[in-house]
Write an enzyme that holds these catalytic residues in place. Structure first.
Site, PDB file in Angstrom:
ATOM      1  CE1 TYR A 254      65.329  -5.290   8.785  1.00  0.00           C
ATOM      2  CE2 TYR A 254      63.113  -4.674   9.472  1.00  0.00           C
ATOM      3  CZ  TYR A 254      64.192  -4.504   8.640  1.00  0.00           C
ATOM      4  OH  TYR A 254      64.152  -3.537   7.669  1.00  0.00           O
TER       5      TYR A 254
ATOM      6  CD  GLU B 279      67.482  -2.782   7.078  1.00  0.00           C
ATOM      7  OE1 GLU B 279      68.641  -2.716   6.614  1.00  0.00           O
ATOM      8  OE2 GLU B 279      66.546  -3.332   6.487  1.00  0.00           O
TER       9      GLU B 279
END
Ligand code: ADP
Ligand code: MG
Length: 398
Positions: free
Chosen positions: A109, A197
């Protein structure tokens, strides 16, 4: 402002971030054509909607041949995708992205946000990325890596390396990951983003580091100087009510209840919603008319709020400092006179020219319920809503 995954990937690619090859389609036929163009023997069909969590909701399909690509796309087009992030209304799929399917070795992530306490851009990373990131952040918060960027020097190679080492990547993947992290940072900074993101950032079986998903959000107040970003706006993904209001220079926030709220200022909007809830009701929206609103502006706001079919009563709550209660009252009267009103209206005015404002409402002969305090206004709105009173009887009730 939000953009689609494929648009974010296009932007990030220009900053050196590696992404799989892909192409956009507006029909299942075009989707097959794209798969053919991309080549290979594995593709992923991805619904392009302004929400995350598509994978778990059927918005991401891995396909092994062109027929499967056709069927997956056919299934998605026109469908309302409801994900755990989209809210119950969901988002309708009008575009799909066809992407080369990659063999994933590891999912990580990588996020970039504005950290308000340090007033800087912060990198947030985790060695376990993918679709379960929310649970990881909740259950193992210590595993999340955070690194604040000094704007004077930017995100240095050294700082990016430090993040990569904490992620526990092999030496052979360090350079690829560093390039990705620095590329995302520069895209964030140079395009006035408020969020970038990459989830998942992956290491593939052929040893490259790639962004498999990309989400970007931009600062609305900076769009005037980012024409290329402004052009990426997709109104089909926005709340129609909010778009309409924004086009008229009003701020509108759509909610799920049935009391429409016209207020001035975000703080008063919050207080109004709290009072409605306290009185046992649910707000349908709030519309902020801002300061110095003319009667015409108030009338526009009124028409917007009542065009929402969930609304069964309208509460006007104005604390006039820069605004004038008489102008607000005139706006309310104008709006009610221009079209037949079948909804109860409750008005609470306070501040500048309040007596004049109340006089205008009373002399209008319209069935408007008035209140002097916010609590009283909220209670009246909720009671009227629940009792299903129609306008002519309200004036008598107040
Ligand atoms: P969302 O976050 O909206 O669920 P993602 O783009 O992250 O959508 O896709 C969900 C999952 O699908 C990813 O975590 C990844 O495992 C897989 N995936 C997405 N794109 C690809 C791709 N090009 N090749 C292989 N797998 C993919
Ligand atoms: Mg994702």
């Amino acid at each position: 402002m939000d953009i689609h995954e494929y648009q974010a990937k296009d932007l990030l690619r220009d900053f050196g971030v590696k992404v799989p090859s892909g192409g956009l389609a507006y029909s299942p036929e075009q989707a097959t054509y794209r798969a053919h163009e991309i080549g290979g023997d594995k593709w992923v069909v991805k619904a392009q909607v302004h929400t995350g969590g598509r994978g778990k909701a059927g918005g991401v399909k891995v396909c092994g041949n062109e027929h499967e690509v056709f069927d997956a796309a056919d299934e998605m087009f026109g469908k309302k995708l409801v994900t755990h992030q989209s809210g119950p209304a969901g988002k309708i799929v009008y575009r799909v992205y066809i992407e080369s399917g990659v063999e994933i070795e590891r999912e990580l992530y990588l996020g970039f946000v504005l950290d308000r306490s340090s007033e800087r851009i912060m990198v947030v990373a985790s060695s376990s990325g993918g679709m379960e990131i929310e649970e990881i952040a909740q259950d193992q918060p210590d595993t999340i890596i955070r690194s604040v960027v000094d704007p004077a020097v930017g995100l240095t190679e050294f700082q990016a390396r430090e993040i990569v080492f904490k992620l526990g990547l092999d030496a052979s993947h360090v350079q690829g990951a560093v390039t990705t992290i620095r590329g995302c940072y520069r895209a964030f900074r140079d395009l006035d983003a408020t969020m970038v993101e990459i989830n998942p950032l992956v290491v593939t079986s052929d040893n490259s580091v790639m962004a498999l998903d990309a989400k970007m959000e931009f600062d609305d107040n900076a769009l005037f100087r980012r024409q290329q970003i402004m052009e990426l706006r997709d109104k089909s993904q926005e709340d129609l009510r909010e778009t309409k209001a924004a086009d008229q220079g009003l701020s509108y926030v759509g909610l799920d209840g049935n009391i429409g709220c016209i207020v001035n200022g975000a703080g008063l909007a919050m207080a109004t919603m709290d009072m409605i809830k306290l009185a046992g009701g649910e707000p349908a929206n709030f519309l902020d008319i801002g300061g110095g609103a003319s009667p015409e502006r108030v009338a526009k706001a009124f028409n917007l709020v009542r065009s929402d079919e969930n609304v069964s009563a309208i509460l006007v709550n104005i604390f006039a400092g820069i605004n004038r209660c008489d102008w607000v009252a005139e706006g309310v009267v104008q709006a009610l006179q221009s079209t037949a009103m079948d909804l109860p209206v409750i008005v609470r005015l306070a501040g500048t020219n309040v007596e004049k404002g109340m006089e205008i409402l009373e002399n209008s002969g319209l069935p408007i319920a008035t209140a002097t305090t916010l609590a009283e206004a909220a209670e009246k709105a909720v009671t009227i809503c629940k009792s299903g009173l129609t306008p002519p009887t309200i004036a008598a009730a107040s």
